[in-house]
Design an enzyme around this catalytic site. Sequence first.
Site, PDB file in Angstrom:
ATOM      1  N   HIS A   1      69.970 -99.677  67.906  1.00 52.85           N
ATOM      2  CA  HIS A   1      71.000 -99.005  68.717  1.00 52.85           C
ATOM      3  C   HIS A   1      70.552 -97.650  69.271  1.00 52.85           C
ATOM      4  CE1 HIS A   1      74.856 -97.689  70.338  1.00 52.85           C
ATOM      5  NE2 HIS A   1      74.804 -96.611  69.589  1.00 52.85           N
TER       6      HIS A   1
ATOM      7  N   HIS B   1      73.214-102.306  63.208  1.00 51.86           N
ATOM      8  CA  HIS B   1      73.285-101.675  64.526  1.00 51.86           C
ATOM      9  C   HIS B   1      74.211-100.462  64.431  1.00 51.86           C
ATOM     10  CE1 HIS B   1      72.574-102.011  68.835  1.00 51.86           C
ATOM     11  NE2 HIS B   1      73.801-101.552  69.000  1.00 51.86           N
TER      12      HIS B   1
ATOM     13  N   HIS C   1      67.637 -96.727  70.193  1.00 49.22           N
ATOM     14  CA  HIS C   1      66.547 -96.944  71.158  1.00 49.22           C
ATOM     15  C   HIS C   1      65.379 -95.989  70.916  1.00 49.22           C
ATOM     16  CE1 HIS C   1      69.243 -99.105  74.383  1.00 49.22           C
ATOM     17  NE2 HIS C   1      69.418 -99.568  73.159  1.00 49.22           N
TER      18      HIS C   1
ATOM     19  N   ASP D   1      65.960-103.118  70.373  1.00 47.74           N
ATOM     20  CA  ASP D   1      66.737-103.415  71.581  1.00 47.74           C
ATOM     21  C   ASP D   1      65.855-103.581  72.831  1.00 47.74           C
ATOM     22  OD1 ASP D   1      68.151-101.935  69.557  1.00 47.74           O
ATOM     23  OD2 ASP D   1      69.818-101.640  70.943  1.00 47.74           O
TER      24      ASP D   1
ATOM     25  N   ASN E   1      76.984-103.321  69.907  1.00 44.76           N
ATOM     26  CA  ASN E   1      78.202-102.906  70.603  1.00 44.76           C
ATOM     27  C   ASN E   1      78.261-103.436  72.037  1.00 44.76           C
ATOM     28  OD1 ASN E   1      76.009-100.894  70.652  1.00 44.76           O
ATOM     29  ND2 ASN E   1      77.294 -99.825  72.118  1.00 44.76           N
ATOM     30  N   HIS E   2      77.109-103.803  72.603  1.00 45.27           N
ATOM     31  CA  HIS E   2      77.112-104.361  73.964  1.00 45.27           C
ATOM     32  C   HIS E   2      77.150-105.885  73.977  1.00 45.27           C
ATOM     33  CE1 HIS E   2      76.763-100.529  75.900  1.00 45.27           C
ATOM     34  NE2 HIS E   2      75.669-100.204  75.235  1.00 45.27           N
TER      35      HIS E   2
HETATM   36 FE   LIG Z   1      70.914-101.082  72.672  1.00 48.23          FE
HETATM   37 FE   LIG Z   2      73.944-100.488  70.823  1.00 43.15          FE
END
Ligand SMILES: [Fe+2]
Ligand SMILES: [Fe+2]
Length: 271
Positions: A178, A153, A180, A8, A67-68
């Site tokens: 996800h 993710h 990070h 990410d 999810n974003h």
């Molecule tokens: Fe992320």
């Molecule tokens: Fe995420």
Amino acid sequence: MNILFLGDVVGRAGREGAAAALPKLRDALKIDLAIINGESASHGFGLAPDMAQSLFAAGADVITLGNHAWDRKEIVPYMAEHPRVIRPLNFPPGTPGGGSILVELADGRRALVMNAMGRLFMDPLDCPFRLTTVELSKYKLGHSVAAIVIDFHAEATSEKMAYAHSFDGEVSLVVGTHTHCPSADHQILPGGTAFQSDAGMCGDYDSVIGMGKDIATARFWRKLPGERLNPAEGEATICGTFVQTSDATGLAVRIEPIRTGGRLSQTLPSV
Ligand SMILES: [Fe+2]
Ligand SMILES: [Fe+2]
């Protein structure tokens, strides 16, 4: 095939770091296929078209989301014209964009890149296990495609491991995103699928998962809805994974983590 996957991208530090690192990594590692997760590129939330454009210009072949995905809505019309930005395949039927993309490399080899999202501690979605099975039934690794890469993710390591074992031997790489935070469990599973439960982020690690540590920390202490989170702005560590596959089988022969720049301990494979 030499495959680069970067986790990410978070905020400006992540975007600038990843754009600077991509061409260097492509060159140093003789990369054939480069994939990067862009869901957190825009201030930690979503991906704007100009950001996608600059990651492609720097050498990304495919950008995955999570999810974003829709936090920057401008990405919806962009994805209609740029199908190499993909979103999780288990989003509801009718959701814009695609959950996988077939990429043809300059030398004619074909690779399938997929994006799926876990459900443990995440939004309820269709079953990623079953929908991945449906998608994979259209391809045969080592025959119709030279490589298959899945960005899974998800929050929970257990779900990521269960998912990877489910498709061991059917795909080249399952890599998580996800959290990070890079995991140290990179390995080739018994069936030949490379796996790392999380690639980590491209972002500043003097932070709380990429966001400024003062505001993010205060949220835990006070439980007050605090100020807006801002991405940390220090130099990014570019985190990801490097995988080599056999063209004969499409399975992995090597997986190595990548952590370069910024604060984390440095590791770069030599090729
Ligand atoms: Fe992320
Ligand atoms: Fe995420």
